[in-house]
Design an enzyme around this catalytic site. Sequence first.
Site, PDB file in Angstrom:
ATOM      1  N   ASP A   4      -3.518   3.173  14.426  1.00  0.00           N
ATOM      2  CA  ASP A   4      -2.730   3.733  13.335  1.00  0.00           C
ATOM      3  C   ASP A   4      -3.283   5.116  13.017  1.00  0.00           C
ATOM      4  O   ASP A   4      -4.097   5.655  13.768  1.00  0.00           O
ATOM      5  CB  ASP A   4      -2.711   2.809  12.117  1.00  0.00           C
ATOM      6  N   ARG A  16       0.846  -1.200   0.000  1.00  0.00           N
ATOM      7  CA  ARG A  16       0.000   0.000   0.000  1.00  0.00           C
ATOM      8  C   ARG A  16       0.881   1.251   0.000  1.00  0.00           C
ATOM      9  O   ARG A  16       1.541   1.552   0.992  1.00  0.00           O
ATOM     10  CB  ARG A  16      -0.930   0.028   1.212  1.00  0.00           C
TER      11      ARG A  16
END
Length: 567
Positions: A468, A182
Amino acid sequence: MVGFETFLEAPSKEMKGVVGYDVPEGVDIRGRYDPDFARILTKDAVQFVAGLQRELSHIKYAMECRKEAKMRYNNGALPGFDPATKYVREGEWVCAAPPPAVADRRVEITGPVERKMIINALNSGAKVFMADFEDALSPSWENLMRGQVNLRDAVNGNISFHDKARNRVYKLNEQTAKLFVRPRGWHLPEAHIFIDGEPATGCLVDFGLYFFHNWSAFRKTQGEGFGPFFYLPKMEHSREARIWNSVFERAERMAGIEKGSIRATVLIETLPAVFQMDEILYELRDHSVGLNCGRWDYIFSYVKTFQAHPDRLLPDRVLVGMTQHFMRSYSDLLIRTCHRRGVHAMGGMAAQIPIRDDPKANEAALDLVRKDKLREVRAGHDGTWAAHPGLIPAIMEVFNNNMGNKANQIQSVKREDAANLTEEDLLQIPRGVRTMDGLRLNTRVGIQYVAAWLTGSGSVPLYNLMEDAATAEISRVQNWQWLKYGVELDGDGLGVKVTRDLFGRVVEEEMRRIEREVGKDKFQKGMYKEACKIFTRQCTTPVLDDFLTLDAYNHIVIHHPKGSSRL
């Protein structure tokens, strides 16, 4: 360290002739020189990245369109399905079939591109590992370039890690998860690399360097003739998918591989994108391998999209789960859309982590995970995400019990009932109460996450959850929303309104609690005070910042004007 404004100037004449990275004309690398990094930042690889950026000038147009959409929402408009692309939504087309190597993706693990993490994740027993340059990574020069080195070694199969503290060597097993990467979102710059006097686009650096060095080896091993494979974050409109499609086609031409070799799953993690799912798949139809419910960013995006709508205030963050009508509708429509177009519909993140010192609490957490994953697989999802290897066996068992030997549910669960979902279903205001505990938790988590991010960690275990950037963003924008509209904390019987004074007291008290929890020594050595200033400013600013990390990025950029590049 320098602020972002400082390095928006073109390279200085004094840089000419300096020994360091060998770069093509018009490119300036200002990150620290390292021989390992130089093997990634070869002249040809950097030329490939620069070519992508120069060809794709419409990135700026796409970012301007985001601003225009935000202005419309701030003036009272609501996102919805685009009448101009009704023909795409109603058309009978399908995407390319999933490559055999990744037909079965029932459990995926995610994490940053750190060396030990990559080995453990590939060995975890999951079907896929998504190596993350985005929300789980603090994008320092060291982290980004070391991540590229790590991924190259992983693709080549010779990655290892010697943990000196445990005197243990980590290596890859015979069987490993399939690797997806990603890159960062379109909005993030790479301020250590300048192309024609402007900072590089972060995602093109991440994608370009990884693809250039690994496409051939990946296709021979992991991809079984396809690949490499990617996850694409933070899109708001299909025009952004069209740009990615152009990137993939250019990369395939450069490598001399057939069109449709590269495959990508798009995260539907912004509210505007849920109304563009068919259109996004259509733009990427030769390169698509599905969509994913990026549930935490999606909640963040709901608040951000409706920042000027005081009638759309969120309850406590812990109450905004997949049982809320707008979240369940989003998941159901994603499944129906993906299966109608012949690709995977991936479920969301299980953020829990094992609670090693409390077996009872650990079993309760695992039970929550099992119930969440049972809901996903029964709804028709083809796979799901986990943040920790310790969750893999429990999640795999749920999916195996409900999917049997089928690689996926694309053909077996069509969810035609979701065709009746309306814009109102997707926008319904979440229900629940707001509490002082919710305000405190947001503040405590937000400050600790930013402190970790500033010191190089983008994935942080806090209160038995893996936080996160996406989960930290919920904490930030929810505090901002509650402050902006002076909401009443109605869930604990106090009836207190959220004001600047109250928030100031909460920040002081939570900072003291953080110091107690982490210990005075760690608190003094860490960047908690700097993080507190950043987080507090972002919660109290009159105009909501688009992303927490854009402002914080200024604090981790370190330029090495000498010894960086040879022009």
